[in-house]
Design an enzyme around this catalytic site. Structure first.
Site, PDB file in Angstrom:
ATOM      1  N   HIS A  61     -13.755  -3.768  -4.096  1.00  0.00           N
ATOM      2  CA  HIS A  61     -13.841  -5.087  -5.919  1.00  0.00           C
ATOM      3  C   HIS A  61     -12.838  -5.650  -5.864  1.00  0.00           C
ATOM      4  O   HIS A  61     -13.091  -6.575  -5.968  1.00  0.00           O
ATOM      5  CB  HIS A  61     -14.091  -3.749  -6.697  1.00  0.00           C
ATOM      6  CG  HIS A  61     -14.860  -2.849  -7.320  1.00  0.00           C
ATOM      7  ND1 HIS A  61     -16.011  -3.440  -8.070  1.00  0.00           N
ATOM      8  CD2 HIS A  61     -15.958  -2.415  -5.900  1.00  0.00           C
ATOM      9  CE1 HIS A  61     -17.014  -2.035  -8.460  1.00  0.00           C
ATOM     10  NE2 HIS A  61     -16.614  -1.595  -7.201  1.00  0.00           N
ATOM     11  N   GLY A  67     -10.392 -11.923  -2.466  1.00  0.00           N
ATOM     12  CA  GLY A  67      -9.062 -11.783  -1.343  1.00  0.00           C
ATOM     13  C   GLY A  67      -8.827 -10.637  -1.888  1.00  0.00           C
ATOM     14  O   GLY A  67      -8.543  -9.941  -3.290  1.00  0.00           O
ATOM     15  N   ASP A  69      -5.999  -8.935  -3.245  1.00  0.00           N
ATOM     16  CA  ASP A  69      -4.630 -10.256  -4.057  1.00  0.00           C
ATOM     17  C   ASP A  69      -4.014  -9.552  -5.177  1.00  0.00           C
ATOM     18  O   ASP A  69      -3.127  -9.745  -6.163  1.00  0.00           O
ATOM     19  CB  ASP A  69      -5.155 -11.574  -4.607  1.00  0.00           C
ATOM     20  CG  ASP A  69      -6.376 -11.677  -4.832  1.00  0.00           C
ATOM     21  OD1 ASP A  69      -7.377 -10.892  -5.137  1.00  0.00           O
ATOM     22  OD2 ASP A  69      -6.275 -12.688  -6.081  1.00  0.00           O
ATOM     23  N   SER A  71      -5.821  -8.727  -8.141  1.00  0.00           N
ATOM     24  CA  SER A  71      -6.445  -9.030  -8.946  1.00  0.00           C
ATOM     25  C   SER A  71      -7.329  -8.524  -9.925  1.00  0.00           C
ATOM     26  O   SER A  71      -7.143  -8.421 -11.291  1.00  0.00           O
ATOM     27  CB  SER A  71      -7.479 -10.644  -8.917  1.00  0.00           C
ATOM     28  OG  SER A  71      -8.208  -9.839  -7.920  1.00  0.00           O
ATOM     29  N   HIS A 185     -19.549   5.718   1.574  1.00  0.00           N
ATOM     30  CA  HIS A 185     -20.198   6.559   0.026  1.00  0.00           C
ATOM     31  C   HIS A 185     -20.393   8.013   0.560  1.00  0.00           C
ATOM     32  O   HIS A 185     -20.955   8.732  -0.197  1.00  0.00           O
ATOM     33  CB  HIS A 185     -21.644   6.023  -0.013  1.00  0.00           C
ATOM     34  CG  HIS A 185     -22.035   5.047  -0.739  1.00  0.00           C
ATOM     35  ND1 HIS A 185     -22.551   3.826  -0.843  1.00  0.00           N
ATOM     36  CD2 HIS A 185     -20.577   4.072  -1.102  1.00  0.00           C
ATOM     37  CE1 HIS A 185     -22.662   2.717  -1.665  1.00  0.00           C
ATOM     38  NE2 HIS A 185     -21.130   2.881  -1.749  1.00  0.00           N
ATOM     39  N   ASP A 229     -23.369  11.387  -1.071  1.00  0.00           N
ATOM     40  CA  ASP A 229     -23.644  12.598   0.619  1.00  0.00           C
ATOM     41  C   ASP A 229     -23.458  13.496  -0.357  1.00  0.00           C
ATOM     42  O   ASP A 229     -22.900  14.696  -0.986  1.00  0.00           O
ATOM     43  CB  ASP A 229     -22.144  12.408   0.624  1.00  0.00           C
ATOM     44  CG  ASP A 229     -22.112  13.114   2.330  1.00  0.00           C
ATOM     45  OD1 ASP A 229     -23.306  13.920   2.341  1.00  0.00           O
ATOM     46  OD2 ASP A 229     -21.031  13.746   2.954  1.00  0.00           O
ATOM     47  N   ASP A 238     -16.553  11.543   6.311  1.00  0.00           N
ATOM     48  CA  ASP A 238     -17.242  11.578   7.437  1.00  0.00           C
ATOM     49  C   ASP A 238     -19.060  11.505   8.537  1.00  0.00           C
ATOM     50  O   ASP A 238     -18.749  10.141   6.943  1.00  0.00           O
ATOM     51  CB  ASP A 238     -17.719  13.697   8.490  1.00  0.00           C
ATOM     52  CG  ASP A 238     -18.643  14.141   6.738  1.00  0.00           C
ATOM     53  OD1 ASP A 238     -19.079  13.546   6.039  1.00  0.00           O
ATOM     54  OD2 ASP A 238     -18.465  15.557   6.832  1.00  0.00           O
TER      55      ASP A 238
END
Length: 318
Positions: A61, A67, A69, A71, A185, A229, A238
């Site tokens: 996210h 980028g 950074d 934020s 995930h 999963d 995995d």
């Protein structure tokens, strides 16, 4: 109303330089930096194995918006909301882990290690602790000077494969890298409000037994969660995620569509049958993700507190 937005042993020889980032960047100025972050993550993981998924999501996210950074770490003020206020970030967690690492680093090496590097190192360590690949991280990132909810545009759980490919392509990521990163995930959970629509009118692409199971899990409680999963290793990085979606046991629409779409199904099948191949691809994709639009040199700043811009820049931002 919930906004249906989501998000969501490989070594390189030293020295290794990526753009203006460098492996061992902090050795001259804070030689214990990486070990401090590792100790904090290890302590957290010992008590909560789900922290790996939380940090992976935070990292994605952060990097996918403007980028890597940091934020996403900025707290809102009375005058200015931050990225934390955006719908997709409402369920992001793990901030306290970054806070703990930053405090220890400030005690050891004041104003030296960026929050952006802390996130990237913490994710690397959490991945290894969860059984994933141990990859090398180049450091030297600087912290950004802007955090706005209006800039948070991320792939949602109902996005089409073609739509997701367009978003990843815009960030310089390939289709293979997209499928690889969604393999994160294999750890973590989704709240029922992200996939309830697949249960109310049963999605024919979902295994009927899984539909029945999830209906019980989510009955009357949109905040309940289900493992992304559905295998026996929901806390381990995995290739089980790929095996599960081939069995029509994908929880989120985008997950299931990866196994069905002609542009990605072959990649899914490849990872499902080759766990080593997935590990190698995951390490490479995580390194590339961590290098998206980084600030280096004199750009940005090194925050003293990961939740707020430094005083001079805070005044300018407001």
């Amino acid at each position: 109303m919930h906004m249906k937005m989501f998000f969501l042993l490989f070594f390189f020889a030293l020295p290794f330089v990526m753009a203006d980032l460098q492996v061992g960047f902090y050795k001259p100025t804070c030689p214990q930096a990486e070990s401090i972050v590792r100790q904090v993550v290890q302590n957290e993981f010992t008590g909560d194995r789900s922290i790996t998924a939380a940090l992976l999501r935070m990292h994605f996210h952060d990097c996918f918006v403007s980028g890597c950074d940091a934020s996403i770490l900025i707290d809102s003020t009375n005058k200015k909301p931050s990225e934390k206020e955006a719908g997709p970030n409402q369920t992001v967690r793990g901030y306290e882990v970054i806070d703990k690492a930053k405090k220890r680093l400030e005690d050891a090496c004041p104003s030296t290690v960026s929050c952006a590097d802390i996130i990237t190192l913490a994710v690397r360590d959490a991945v290894a602790l969860a059984g994933g690949p141990n990859y090398t991280v180049a450091t030297g990132r600087r912290d950004g000077l802007e955090s706005s909810p209006s800039k948070v545009i991320l792939p949602g759980p109902e996005i089409s494969v073609s739509g997701a490919l367009q978003m990843f392509s815009a960030k310089g990521m390939t289709g293979n890298e997209m499928v690889t990163l969604l393999g994160a995930h294999t750890v973590g959970v989704a709240h029922c409000f992200f996939f309830n629509d697949r249960l109310s009118s049963p999605d024919p692409t979902m295994d009927p037994a899984l539909v029945a199971k999830l209906k019980k899990t989510c009955a009357g409680n949109d905040e309940a969660t289900a493992f992304l999963d559905q295998s026996r290793t929901p806390f381990t990085i995995d290739n089980q995620y790929y095996k599960q979606i081939l069995l029509r046991r994908g929880i989120l629409q985008i997950d299931q569509e990866l196994a069905l779409d002609n542009s990605t199904s072959r990649i899914v099948s490849g990872f499902a049958s080759n766990g080593i191949g997935f590990r190698q691809s995951f390490a490479k994709a995580m390194i590339k993700l961590g290098n998206l639009q980084v600030l280096v040199g004199k750009a940005g700043e090194i925050r003293n507190n990961c939740r707020a811009f430094n005083l001079a820049n805070r005044k300018a931002a407001n």
